[in-house]
Design a protein around this motif. Structure first.
Motif, PDB file in Angstrom:
ATOM      1  N   TYR A   1       0.380  -1.474   0.147  1.00  0.00           N
ATOM      2  CA  TYR A   1       0.295   0.099   0.037  1.00  0.00           C
ATOM      3  C   TYR A   1       0.941   0.781   0.292  1.00  0.00           C
ATOM      4  N   GLU A   2       1.976   0.793   0.114  1.00  0.00           N
ATOM      5  CA  GLU A   2       3.111   2.684  -0.297  1.00  0.00           C
ATOM      6  C   GLU A   2       3.953   1.856  -1.730  1.00  0.00           C
ATOM      7  N   ASN A   3       2.769   1.746  -2.203  1.00  0.00           N
ATOM      8  CA  ASN A   3       4.133   0.876  -3.892  1.00  0.00           C
ATOM      9  C   ASN A   3       5.029   0.956  -4.122  1.00  0.00           C
ATOM     10  N   TRP A   4       6.127   0.481  -3.279  1.00  0.00           N
ATOM     11  CA  TRP A   4       7.305  -0.229  -3.327  1.00  0.00           C
ATOM     12  C   TRP A   4       7.104  -1.680  -2.544  1.00  0.00           C
ATOM     13  N   GLN A   5       6.642  -2.305  -2.889  1.00  0.00           N
ATOM     14  CA  GLN A   5       7.049  -3.923  -2.829  1.00  0.00           C
ATOM     15  C   GLN A   5       7.541  -4.801  -4.982  1.00  0.00           C
ATOM     16  N   VAL A   6       8.687  -5.089  -3.659  1.00  0.00           N
ATOM     17  CA  VAL A   6       9.320  -6.012  -5.125  1.00  0.00           C
ATOM     18  C   VAL A   6       9.423  -7.138  -5.482  1.00  0.00           C
ATOM     19  N   ASN A   7       9.337  -8.025  -3.985  1.00  0.00           N
ATOM     20  CA  ASN A   7       9.806 -10.099  -3.197  1.00  0.00           C
ATOM     21  C   ASN A   7       8.156 -10.709  -3.804  1.00  0.00           C
ATOM     22  N   LYS A   8       8.309 -11.262  -4.223  1.00  0.00           N
ATOM     23  CA  LYS A   8       7.670 -12.491  -5.203  1.00  0.00           C
ATOM     24  C   LYS A   8       7.591 -13.701  -3.857  1.00  0.00           C
ATOM     25  N   PRO A   9       6.617 -13.704  -3.923  1.00  0.00           N
ATOM     26  CA  PRO A   9       5.424 -13.968  -3.965  1.00  0.00           C
ATOM     27  C   PRO A   9       4.353 -11.826  -3.310  1.00  0.00           C
ATOM     28  N   LEU A  10       3.563 -11.412  -4.010  1.00  0.00           N
ATOM     29  CA  LEU A  10       3.452 -10.265  -4.200  1.00  0.00           C
ATOM     30  C   LEU A  10       2.339 -10.700  -2.474  1.00  0.00           C
ATOM     31  N   LEU A  11       2.968  -9.769  -1.403  1.00  0.00           N
ATOM     32  CA  LEU A  11       2.426  -9.681  -0.159  1.00  0.00           C
ATOM     33  C   LEU A  11       1.137  -8.284   0.506  1.00  0.00           C
ATOM     34  N   CYS A  12      -0.229  -8.937   0.967  1.00  0.00           N
ATOM     35  CA  CYS A  12      -1.149  -8.097   1.371  1.00  0.00           C
ATOM     36  C   CYS A  12      -0.621  -8.368   3.107  1.00  0.00           C
ATOM     37  N   ASP A  13      -0.321  -6.938   3.752  1.00  0.00           N
ATOM     38  CA  ASP A  13      -1.190  -6.548   5.273  1.00  0.00           C
ATOM     39  C   ASP A  13      -1.985  -6.361   5.307  1.00  0.00           C
ATOM     40  N   LEU A  14      -3.193  -6.727   6.341  1.00  0.00           N
ATOM     41  CA  LEU A  14      -4.040  -5.556   6.256  1.00  0.00           C
ATOM     42  C   LEU A  14      -4.373  -6.238   8.731  1.00  0.00           C
ATOM     43  N   PHE A  15      -4.601  -4.908   8.640  1.00  0.00           N
ATOM     44  CA  PHE A  15      -5.001  -4.925  10.502  1.00  0.00           C
ATOM     45  C   PHE A  15      -6.115  -5.173   9.727  1.00  0.00           C
ATOM     46  N   VAL A  16      -6.444  -6.028  11.332  1.00  0.00           N
ATOM     47  CA  VAL A  16      -7.855  -6.091  11.180  1.00  0.00           C
ATOM     48  C   VAL A  16      -9.042  -5.182  12.990  1.00  0.00           C
ATOM     49  N   PRO A  17      -8.449  -3.602  13.005  1.00  0.00           N
ATOM     50  CA  PRO A  17      -9.093  -3.227  13.894  1.00  0.00           C
ATOM     51  C   PRO A  17     -10.365  -3.901  14.866  1.00  0.00           C
ATOM     52  N   PHE A  18     -10.647  -4.304  15.768  1.00  0.00           N
ATOM     53  CA  PHE A  18     -12.002  -4.755  16.871  1.00  0.00           C
ATOM     54  C   PHE A  18     -11.645  -4.242  18.463  1.00  0.00           C
ATOM     55  N   MET A  19     -13.040  -4.260  18.101  1.00  0.00           N
ATOM     56  CA  MET A  19     -13.210  -3.761  19.324  1.00  0.00           C
ATOM     57  C   MET A  19     -14.307  -4.578  20.694  1.00  0.00           C
ATOM     58  N   PRO A  20     -14.107  -4.643  22.065  1.00  0.00           N
ATOM     59  CA  PRO A  20     -15.106  -5.588  23.218  1.00  0.00           C
ATOM     60  C   PRO A  20     -16.905  -5.372  23.122  1.00  0.00           C
ATOM     61  N   PRO A  21     -16.658  -6.356  23.285  1.00  0.00           N
ATOM     62  CA  PRO A  21     -18.355  -6.296  23.846  1.00  0.00           C
ATOM     63  C   PRO A  21     -18.441  -5.015  24.603  1.00  0.00           C
ATOM     64  N   GLU A  22     -20.033  -4.586  24.358  1.00  0.00           N
ATOM     65  CA  GLU A  22     -20.244  -3.861  25.470  1.00  0.00           C
ATOM     66  C   GLU A  22     -20.875  -4.717  27.203  1.00  0.00           C
ATOM     67  N   PRO A  23     -20.355  -4.015  28.017  1.00  0.00           N
ATOM     68  CA  PRO A  23     -19.893  -3.154  28.577  1.00  0.00           C
ATOM     69  C   PRO A  23     -18.784  -2.654  29.018  1.00  0.00           C
ATOM     70  N   TYR A  24     -17.844  -3.538  27.995  1.00  0.00           N
ATOM     71  CA  TYR A  24     -16.010  -3.377  28.592  1.00  0.00           C
ATOM     72  C   TYR A  24     -15.948  -2.458  27.077  1.00  0.00           C
ATOM     73  N   ARG A  25     -14.782  -1.704  27.694  1.00  0.00           N
ATOM     74  CA  ARG A  25     -13.665  -1.204  26.970  1.00  0.00           C
ATOM     75  C   ARG A  25     -12.572  -1.320  26.710  1.00  0.00           C
ATOM     76  N   PHE A  26     -11.368  -0.822  26.394  1.00  0.00           N
ATOM     77  CA  PHE A  26     -10.079  -1.055  25.912  1.00  0.00           C
ATOM     78  C   PHE A  26      -9.552  -0.215  26.389  1.00  0.00           C
ATOM     79  N   HIS A  27      -8.504   0.054  27.674  1.00  0.00           N
ATOM     80  CA  HIS A  27      -7.826   0.386  27.565  1.00  0.00           C
ATOM     81  C   HIS A  27      -5.866   0.908  27.415  1.00  0.00           C
ATOM     82  N   PRO A  28      -6.076   1.411  26.354  1.00  0.00           N
ATOM     83  CA  PRO A  28      -4.217   1.458  25.924  1.00  0.00           C
ATOM     84  C   PRO A  28      -3.554   1.829  26.817  1.00  0.00           C
ATOM     85  N   GLU A  29      -2.001   1.389  27.591  1.00  0.00           N
ATOM     86  CA  GLU A  29      -1.589   2.206  27.705  1.00  0.00           C
ATOM     87  C   GLU A  29       0.311   2.197  27.704  1.00  0.00           C
TER      88      GLU A  29
END
Length: 556
Positions: free
Chosen positions: A201-229
């Motif tokens: 996604y930065e247009n400099w991939q040259v090595n084969k095979p081409l590899l996609c890196d995808l982040f998948v954000p997730f959230m907890p169910p209610e009533p929980y929440r994440f507090h990063p430190e």
């Protein structure tokens, strides 16, 4: 006659009066003791003289002692004054030395560890230690050879990358939608849309095979929440935990930071609109979440990865009837590494990485990376690695707008990445990675003026990139581009805690791991030595890097 008689009578009376028998003298014995008295008086006088001499000597001695004491006090005072003057001079000298040391250290960090922003409009010779680095006398191919190699081997890659991205994104959309349909909003994690990162996604991939890196954000169910430190929020953090963070799982309705009802007593006639009477706030209460380990309130990476693998497997089983290919886990030790295997025997790998967003920024805490930037492993299962991949993509996109048309910055990175990958196949992988190459390029982009990145400067910029990397390896110091770098434009929107943190050295493991460091340096110089031959060979013949699916792949 009368007068004569008077005179006779006067003589008689006088004789009678002076007769010794009538009036004896009191000092009649004086003549007898006069010599003794004189002797006594002389003896007394001698004693007085001796006493006077003794007293004079005593007074002289006391005066001498007093004078000596006075002189001693004066010497002590003078010596103390000299000591004070010497101490003051030493303190002043120590202060000046400390100030000089700090100035040198700041200058070294600003001008040697990374190029300074003042070099943006400067000539190439104003970056010390880069152009003059010898690379051990090894030479790179000339500009004509590099241009020919780039046209033959690299320029066609973006078209293939675009088709690969389109196919993978369509499939992942369908896979995540199936995953959401299987999850319960009340008990399961909420999965958000994926985010494309890294070289594809930065247009400099040259090595084969081409590899996609995808982040998948997730959230907890209610009533929980994440507090990063983040690690930089603590005053004392071990070196091996720098660049990591922890994610605390708390109940949203028990967050006393956002509601005053947990901090003060409300009257009987007052009711909190967020927390009812039966929902009493209990400060310090954390979630009892299955993704946390033991009694710890912090999210566990291993449990998250296990949950993510299970969820992906269930989602694929729900939609596999719609596709004419198989889906498999590519590497057993890398959760989220997937491969699409076609009936023709070809395969298409991609990575799905579960991540958690830090506040409202583009900073993410990732459970794992397929390519660790520091070459190490997390200190514990509750430590999450910080990823600036989205910020890196934004910075490259923002910088490209100011560069000349057809700028060579990505071409330099592609050629360096190509050489590194081929060297890894020849001598085995080393701790030097594409992430280090990209970090070096980002530092140079911040230092060079835009005109220096014209297409005609490809050979000079590639030489400079490799010299910068060589200098960093020899010093065992390559600072992270974003952490603690106040030169990054404020328009990037970095979190303030990250901007004010201490710079993070990506080559810190080399300080203790001497054998690994020696192997990495040897591999780097071997890469430079083999570069002309590799570029010449691949310019004439482009081998196929596609292969069959590895035997260790696990079918879902």
């Amino acid at each position: 006659m009368a007068l004569g008689l008077f005179r006779v009578c006067l003589v008689v009376v006088t004789a009678i009066i002076n007769h010794p028998l009538l009036f004896p003298r009191e000092n009649a014995t004086v003549p007898e003791n006069e010599e003794e008295i004189i002797r006594q008086m002389q003896a007394h006088q001698e004693k007085l003289q001796l006493e006077q001499l003794r007293l004079e000597e005593e007074v002289a001695r006391l005066a001498a002692e007093k004078e000596a004491e006075k002189e001693a006090l004066e010497r002590v005072a003078e010596e103390g004054q000299r000591q004070n003057e010497s101490r003051a001079a030493w303190d002043l000298w120590s202060t000046l030395c400390m100030i000089l040391f700090l100035v040198i250290e700041v200058w070294r960090q600003d001008h040697q560890d990374a190029p300074s922003p003042e070099c943006l409009g400067a000539d190439e010779d104003e970056l010390p230690g880069l152009e003059g680095a010898p690379l051990r006398g090894l030479t790179l191919p000339n500009k004509a050879t590099l241009d020919h190699f780039y046209e033959r081997c690299i320029r066609g890659a973006p078209a293939d990358a675009s088709r690969t991205r389109e196919f993978v994104e369509g499939f992942v959309d369908d896979l995540l939608e199936a995953l959401r349909s299987l999850c319960s909003r009340d008990t399961d994690m909420e999965v958000e849309d994926f985010i494309g990162v890294d070289s594809m996604y930065e247009n400099w991939q040259v090595n084969k095979p081409l590899l996609c890196d995808l982040f998948v954000p997730f959230m907890p169910p209610e009533p929980y929440r994440f507090h990063p430190e983040l690690w930089c929020s603590s005053r004392s953090v071990p070196l091996d935990r720098q660049g990591y963070g922890q994610i605390k799982v708390v109940r949203a309705d028990e967050d006393t930071l956002g509601c005053i009802c947990g901090k003060t007593k409300l009257g009987e006639d007052m009711l909190c609109l967020l927390h009812g009477r039966n929902n009493v706030v209990r400060p310090g209460s954390e979630a009892e979440d299955p993704l946390c380990v033991g009694d710890s309130p912090y999210l566990d990476t291993m449990r998250v990865l296990k949950w993510f693998q299970t969820a992906l497997t269930r989602a694929w089983h729900r939609i596999n009837h719609k596709y004419e290919f198989d889906l498999a886990f590519g590497q057993l030790d890398t959760p989220g590494s997937l491969k699409i295997r076609f009936r023709s025997g070809k395969f298409m790998p991609f990575n799905l990485i579960p991540v958690i967003q830090y506040d409202d920024s583009d900073l993410y805490l990732v459970s794992h990376l397929t390519r660790e930037p520091c070459g190490g492993t997390p200190p514990s299962s509750t430590d999450w690695l910080l990823s600036f991949a989205v910020y890196e993509r934004h910075f490259l996109r923002m910088t490209s707008k100011a560069l000349p048309e057809g700028a060579c910055h990505l071409s330099c990175l592609q050629i360096a990445s190509f050489l590194l990958s081929k060297q890894s196949r020849l001598t085995g992988p080393s701790r030097l990675s594409n992430y280090h190459l990209k970090t070096a390029l980002l530092h140079l982009l911040l230092a060079r003026r835009p005109a220096a990145w014209k297409a005609e400067q490809l050979d000079a910029r590639l030489h400079e990139l490799l010299c910068f990397l060589e200098k960093s390896l020899l010093e065992k110091k390559l600072h992270h581009f974003f952490i603690g770098n106040c030169k990054v434009p404020e328009a990037m929107g970095l979190p303030e805690a990250v901007r004010r943190a201490e710079p993070l050295n990506l080559f810190r493991p080399f300080v203790l791991q001497r054998s690994v460091y020696r192997k990495t340096v040897d591999s780097f110089y071997e890469m430079l030595k083999n570069a002309p031959a590799l570029i010449s060979e691949y310019s004439l013949h482009i081998p196929s890097d596609h292969g069959s699916l590895p035997s260790k792949a696990v079918i879902l």
